[in-house]
Design an enzyme around this catalytic site. Structure first.
Site, PDB file in Angstrom:
ATOM      1  CB  CYS A 168       3.437 -27.764   4.978  1.00 11.28           C
ATOM      2  SG  CYS A 168       1.719 -28.220   5.107  1.00 11.28           S
ATOM      3  CG  ASP A 169       6.102 -27.457   2.053  1.00 10.51           C
ATOM      4  OD1 ASP A 169       6.611 -28.075   3.008  1.00 10.51           O
ATOM      5  OD2 ASP A 169       5.339 -27.984   1.237  1.00 10.51           O
ATOM      6  CB  CYS A 194       0.689 -27.525   2.386  1.00 15.58           C
ATOM      7  SG  CYS A 194       0.474 -27.050   4.101  1.00 15.58           S
TER       8      CYS A 194
END
Ligand code: NDP
Length: 313
Positions: free
Chosen positions: A138-139, A135
């Site tokens: 997300c990261d 992701c």
């Protein structure tokens, strides 16, 4: 003691929330359990530019918050919790939440979506949370001014590569075929982005690094006369190679295809169990779009409402 409801919706992506809006407006008092990833996959994507009605685009998080509010406005009871077991052997059906609470329900709408796939390398486990991610939104933040690689040649891979190129100093896109499968517009954006280098006909064999991911071992043109081993130095390794439908708990009861997608009756949301309906990516190996998921959530709620009214409930 179990709780009794008319319509239980499992999953909180565009399919689940749209089903909740329609079921709420049809007076089915739907209860929706949000699942492992409240808001579903869209909350991990970046801009949504292709959902009709948003001429300037929107974000996944914003859209899911709006859908949640809209479903609650019509009486949906949205709850945190994961369906951990089901018993569809006889109606009313039983759905266990978080391994404890049992809900008895006359109808079930399954909209549990799909989860990111991994290559299956031991190193993906070894470096989980230490440079391996599925992701980018997300990261990606952790890789500002660093070098990363994205695996895959579809729209997701291209989208993630473009997103990461805004943060990282360099992005490799590792593609196993000699071409991208993504839509033309995404291909163009990738190919013209100076920070993205596409490595066609490359496969990942492993990762290396003492303190998290420091690089990847690739093989170019595997099995060809000019096969070549290539190592790249990277700080992050992002998977974007597709998804697996979240159907494990339904396997004993529902007809699934060979990949695990729920099979529905032609053009409807009906599964092989009367009163159990499927909507969104969990039953859609082909389109997998927010708009098609939302449309199928609408169909599932209408199917559930008609099923109940035919029973005179
Ligand atoms: P896709 O199935 O479209 O693409 C998966 C990619 O991963 C392919 O390039 C595939 O390669 C590659 N791949 C699969 N397994 C492996 C493996 N073991 N090793 C290396 N590469 C592998 O998945 P996406 O998630 O990209 O997209 C899913 C759907 O969602 C599509 O319909 C897409 O159009 C849509 N989508 C739309 C977006 C938008 O419109 N904004 C954004 C994101 C997704 P190969 O080509 O060789 O099979």
């Amino acid at each position: 003691m179990s709780e009794k409801v008319k319509c239980l919706i499992i999953g909180s992506g565009p399919a689940g929330f749209t089903a909740a809006i329609y079921a709420g407006r049809a007076n089915l008092s739907p209860v929706l359990y949000e699942g492992i990833q409240p808001g579903g996959q869209l909350t991990t994507t970046t801009e949504i530019e292709n959902f009709p009605g948003y001429p300037s685009g929107t974000t996944g998080v914003e859209m899911m918050e709006d859908l949640k509010k809209q479903s609650e406005r019509f009486g949906a009871d949205v709850r945190g919790g994961i369906a951990t077991a089901v018993d569809f052997s006889a109606a009313p059906y039983k759905v266990t939440i978080d391994g404890e609470k049992v809900i008895e329900t006359e109808t079930v709408i399954i909209s549990t979506g799909a989860s990111a796939k991994y290559l299956g390398l031991a190193d993906e486990q070894k470096y989980a949370g230490m440079g391996v991610s599925a992701c980018a939104t997300c990261d990606g933040f952790f890789y500002r001014k660093k070098t990363v690689a994205v695996v895959g040649g579809g729209d997701t891979a291209c989208e993630e590569a473009i997103y990461l190129a805004n943060l990282a100093s360099k992005v490799y896109l590792i593609v196993r075929k000699p071409f991208l499968r993504a839509s033309k517009i995404m291909q163009e954006r990738v190919m013209t982005n100076p920070k993205i280098e596409v490595l066609f006909e490359h496969e990942t064999e492993g990762l290396f690094g003492d303190n998290g991911v420091e690089g990847a071992h690739l093989v170019k043109r595997r099995g060809q006369a000019d096969e070549e081993k290539v190592d790249i130095a990277i700080d992050g390794f992002f998977l974007a190679i597709g998804h697996k439908p979240n159907t494990d708990i339904f396997k004993p009861y529902l007809k699934l295809d060979e990949v695990g997608y729920i099979i529905t009756e032609n053009g409807t949301s009906k599964t092989n169990v009367p009163g159990v309906f499927a909507a969104g990516d969990v039953a859609d190996p082909v389109y997998r779009q927010a708009i098609t998921a939302a449309g199928s959530g609408c169909k599932a709620a209408i199917d559930a409402e008609r099923y109940l009214s035919e029973l005179g409930h």
